[in-house]
Design a protein around this motif. Sequence first.
Motif, PDB file in Angstrom:
ATOM      1  N   LYS A   1     -28.350 -82.283   7.814  1.00 47.32           N
ATOM      2  CA  LYS A   1     -28.743 -82.387   6.471  1.00 47.32           C
ATOM      3  C   LYS A   1     -27.967 -81.904   5.592  1.00 47.32           C
ATOM      4  CE  LYS A   1     -33.533 -81.864   7.776  1.00 47.32           C
ATOM      5  NZ  LYS A   1     -34.851 -81.075   7.672  1.00 47.32           N
TER       6      LYS A   1
ATOM      7  N   ASP B   1     -36.601 -77.859   2.406  1.00 44.34           N
ATOM      8  CA  ASP B   1     -37.421 -79.174   2.755  1.00 44.34           C
ATOM      9  C   ASP B   1     -38.365 -79.153   3.950  1.00 44.34           C
ATOM     10  OD1 ASP B   1     -35.671 -79.275   5.004  1.00 44.34           O
ATOM     11  OD2 ASP B   1     -35.293 -81.496   4.741  1.00 44.34           O
ATOM     12  N   ASP B   2     -39.420 -80.112   3.992  1.00 42.84           N
ATOM     13  CA  ASP B   2     -40.201 -80.437   5.046  1.00 42.84           C
ATOM     14  C   ASP B   2     -40.892 -81.773   5.176  1.00 42.84           C
ATOM     15  OD1 ASP B   2     -41.243 -79.063   7.312  1.00 42.84           O
ATOM     16  OD2 ASP B   2     -43.158 -78.937   6.367  1.00 42.84           O
ATOM     17  N   THR B   3     -40.515 -82.328   6.202  1.00 41.39           N
ATOM     18  CA  THR B   3     -40.757 -83.899   6.401  1.00 41.39           C
ATOM     19  C   THR B   3     -42.065 -83.760   7.634  1.00 41.39           C
ATOM     20  OG1 THR B   3     -38.670 -84.411   5.961  1.00 41.39           O
ATOM     21  CG2 THR B   3     -39.799 -86.105   7.107  1.00 41.39           C
TER      22      THR B   3
ATOM     23  N   SER C   1     -45.526 -82.824  12.853  1.00 41.54           N
ATOM     24  CA  SER C   1     -44.305 -83.766  13.479  1.00 41.54           C
ATOM     25  C   SER C   1     -43.436 -83.259  14.586  1.00 41.54           C
ATOM     26  CB  SER C   1     -43.929 -84.436  12.251  1.00 41.54           C
ATOM     27  OG  SER C   1     -44.668 -85.078  11.577  1.00 41.54           O
ATOM     28  N   ALA C   2     -42.754 -82.219  14.281  1.00 42.42           N
ATOM     29  CA  ALA C   2     -41.736 -81.531  14.973  1.00 42.42           C
ATOM     30  C   ALA C   2     -42.141 -81.031  16.389  1.00 42.42           C
ATOM     31  CB  ALA C   2     -40.917 -80.322  14.578  1.00 42.42           C
TER      32      ALA C   2
ATOM     33  N   PHE D   1     -38.292 -85.423  21.518  1.00 41.62           N
ATOM     34  CA  PHE D   1     -38.922 -86.473  20.408  1.00 41.62           C
ATOM     35  C   PHE D   1     -39.456 -87.684  21.394  1.00 41.62           C
ATOM     36  CE2 PHE D   1     -34.605 -85.685  17.783  1.00 41.62           C
ATOM     37  CZ  PHE D   1     -35.534 -84.788  17.093  1.00 41.62           C
TER      38      PHE D   1
ATOM     39  N   PHE E   1     -43.600 -91.669   5.996  1.00 42.97           N
ATOM     40  CA  PHE E   1     -42.475 -90.610   6.154  1.00 42.97           C
ATOM     41  C   PHE E   1     -42.760 -89.687   4.664  1.00 42.97           C
ATOM     42  CE2 PHE E   1     -40.440 -92.247   9.860  1.00 42.97           C
ATOM     43  CZ  PHE E   1     -40.349 -91.076  10.912  1.00 42.97           C
TER      44      PHE E   1
ATOM     45  N   PHE F   1     -33.400 -90.358  15.010  1.00 41.43           N
ATOM     46  CA  PHE F   1     -33.867 -89.204  15.552  1.00 41.43           C
ATOM     47  C   PHE F   1     -35.501 -89.244  15.538  1.00 41.43           C
ATOM     48  CE2 PHE F   1     -35.048 -86.214  12.473  1.00 41.43           C
ATOM     49  CZ  PHE F   1     -34.554 -86.611  11.364  1.00 41.43           C
ATOM     50  N   GLY F   2     -35.749 -88.305  16.008  1.00 40.63           N
ATOM     51  CA  GLY F   2     -37.525 -88.251  16.098  1.00 40.63           C
ATOM     52  C   GLY F   2     -38.339 -89.483  16.223  1.00 40.63           C
ATOM     53  N   TYR F   3     -38.885 -89.945  15.233  1.00 43.86           N
ATOM     54  CA  TYR F   3     -39.852 -91.178  15.552  1.00 43.86           C
ATOM     55  C   TYR F   3     -39.511 -92.430  15.047  1.00 43.86           C
ATOM     56  CZ  TYR F   3     -43.458 -87.265  15.747  1.00 43.86           C
ATOM     57  OH  TYR F   3     -44.179 -86.256  16.060  1.00 43.86           O
ATOM     58  N   ASP F   4     -38.096 -92.466  14.740  1.00 41.46           N
ATOM     59  CA  ASP F   4     -37.544 -93.537  14.163  1.00 41.46           C
ATOM     60  C   ASP F   4     -37.468 -94.851  15.061  1.00 41.46           C
ATOM     61  OD1 ASP F   4     -36.373 -92.321  11.933  1.00 41.46           O
ATOM     62  OD2 ASP F   4     -34.401 -92.154  12.808  1.00 41.46           O
TER      63      ASP F   4
ATOM     64  N   LYS G   1     -30.361 -96.468   6.592  1.00 42.32           N
ATOM     65  CA  LYS G   1     -31.599 -95.629   6.778  1.00 42.32           C
ATOM     66  C   LYS G   1     -31.601 -94.769   5.297  1.00 42.32           C
ATOM     67  CE  LYS G   1     -33.789 -92.186   9.199  1.00 42.32           C
ATOM     68  NZ  LYS G   1     -34.055 -91.231  10.157  1.00 42.32           N
TER      69      LYS G   1
ATOM     70  N   HIS H   1     -37.316 -91.598   2.792  1.00 38.86           N
ATOM     71  CA  HIS H   1     -37.951 -90.456   2.489  1.00 38.86           C
ATOM     72  C   HIS H   1     -37.125 -89.243   1.787  1.00 38.86           C
ATOM     73  CE1 HIS H   1     -37.679 -90.342   6.590  1.00 38.86           C
ATOM     74  NE2 HIS H   1     -37.663 -89.109   6.899  1.00 38.86           N
ATOM     75  N   ARG H   2     -36.327 -88.828   2.895  1.00 46.70           N
ATOM     76  CA  ARG H   2     -35.310 -87.433   2.455  1.00 46.70           C
ATOM     77  C   ARG H   2     -34.340 -88.072   1.580  1.00 46.70           C
ATOM     78  NH1 ARG H   2     -35.426 -85.497   7.054  1.00 46.70           N
ATOM     79  NH2 ARG H   2     -34.363 -87.289   8.023  1.00 46.70           N
TER      80      ARG H   2
HETATM   81  P1  IMP Z   1     -37.927 -81.594   9.402  1.00 50.17           P
HETATM   82  O1  IMP Z   1     -39.146 -80.814   8.527  1.00 50.17           O
HETATM   83  O2  IMP Z   1     -36.865 -82.351   8.712  1.00 50.17           O
HETATM   84  O3  IMP Z   1     -37.422 -80.716  10.352  1.00 50.17           O
HETATM   85  O4  IMP Z   1     -38.711 -82.829  10.287  1.00 50.17           O
HETATM   86  C1  IMP Z   1     -39.938 -82.384  10.988  1.00 50.17           C
HETATM   87  C2  IMP Z   1     -40.192 -83.360  12.103  1.00 50.17           C
HETATM   88  O5  IMP Z   1     -40.491 -84.825  11.550  1.00 50.17           O
HETATM   89  C3  IMP Z   1     -38.799 -83.813  13.019  1.00 50.17           C
HETATM   90  O6  IMP Z   1     -38.885 -82.874  13.941  1.00 50.17           O
HETATM   91  C4  IMP Z   1     -38.925 -85.281  13.372  1.00 50.17           C
HETATM   92  O7  IMP Z   1     -39.885 -85.315  14.626  1.00 50.17           O
HETATM   93  C5  IMP Z   1     -39.862 -85.982  12.361  1.00 50.17           C
HETATM   94  N1  IMP Z   1     -38.752 -86.488  10.923  1.00 50.17           N
HETATM   95  C6  IMP Z   1     -38.388 -85.970  10.257  1.00 50.17           C
HETATM   96  N2  IMP Z   1     -37.711 -86.887   9.546  1.00 50.17           N
HETATM   97  C7  IMP Z   1     -37.348 -87.912  10.433  1.00 50.17           C
HETATM   98  C8  IMP Z   1     -36.843 -89.263  10.307  1.00 50.17           C
HETATM   99  O8  IMP Z   1     -35.981 -89.381   9.297  1.00 50.17           O
HETATM  100  N3  IMP Z   1     -37.048 -90.068  11.240  1.00 50.17           N
HETATM  101  C9  IMP Z   1     -37.834 -89.683  12.113  1.00 50.17           C
HETATM  102  N4  IMP Z   1     -38.492 -88.608  12.630  1.00 50.17           N
HETATM  103  C10 IMP Z   1     -38.128 -87.745  11.452  1.00 50.17           C
END
Ligand code: IMP
Length: 193
Positions: A12, A67-69, A84-85, A94, A115, A148-151, A171, A176-177
């Motif tokens: 990031k 940031d938080d996603t 989500s994490a 994941f 997202f 990564f994650g839910y991609d 991507k 979103h990010r």
């Molecule tokens: P963080 O706040 O960026 O650490 O995101 C929290 C969680 O959301 C991560 O551990 C992933 O599981 C999921 N996540 C965040 N961004 C993405 C993405 O771009 N693709 C897929 N999963 C994501």
Amino acid sequence: MELIFASNNRHKLEEIQSAAGERYKIVSLADISCYDDIPEDQPDLLGNALQKAHYVYEKYRKDCFSDDTGLEIEVLDGRPGVYSARYAGEQCSFEDNINKVLNEMRHHSNRKACFRTVIALILNGKEYTFEGRVDGTILRSRQGSEGFGYDPVFLPDGYAVSFAEMTMEAKNAVSHRAKALHKLIAFLNTQHG
Ligand code: IMP
């Protein structure tokens, strides 16, 4: 000008530094020898982003952002969202998280999800927030191995491929990010001519 990014995620950090350009030096928590376990226990993304930024600001009194996603699924009332994490448990992978989502969604035909990333900035003691969002649907099984994650189970609207089937560049053009980040950078650019 230095800006602390309240994260140690190298990936990031590089992404943000390349978008921010030379005017801003983005500094990680490790760069300022901050190894604290920063609390992140608010009920929503905005609360968590603000909590992290304020923690760093109170301690170091320097401009900073965080940031938080989360992935928000309509039929699951916005879950996993802020969880989500660690959706499938504290030490989960994941894979575990995706399995839990697919299982919870198995009888639902409404697959709508988004997202969302919230960035909280504290600049000269004032608080600003920026949001980026991408809408899409949750696939019934995994597609692709990038990202990564839910991609692998997220199909962005207007595309025939999942996030995990896109190159990082593709991507980043829609994510979103990236959207939240561009709003942050546009704002920063208005601050110093
Ligand atoms: P963080 O706040 O960026 O650490 O995101 C929290 C969680 O959301 C991560 O551990 C992933 O599981 C999921 N996540 C965040 N961004 C993405 C993405 O771009 N693709 C897929 N999963 C994501």
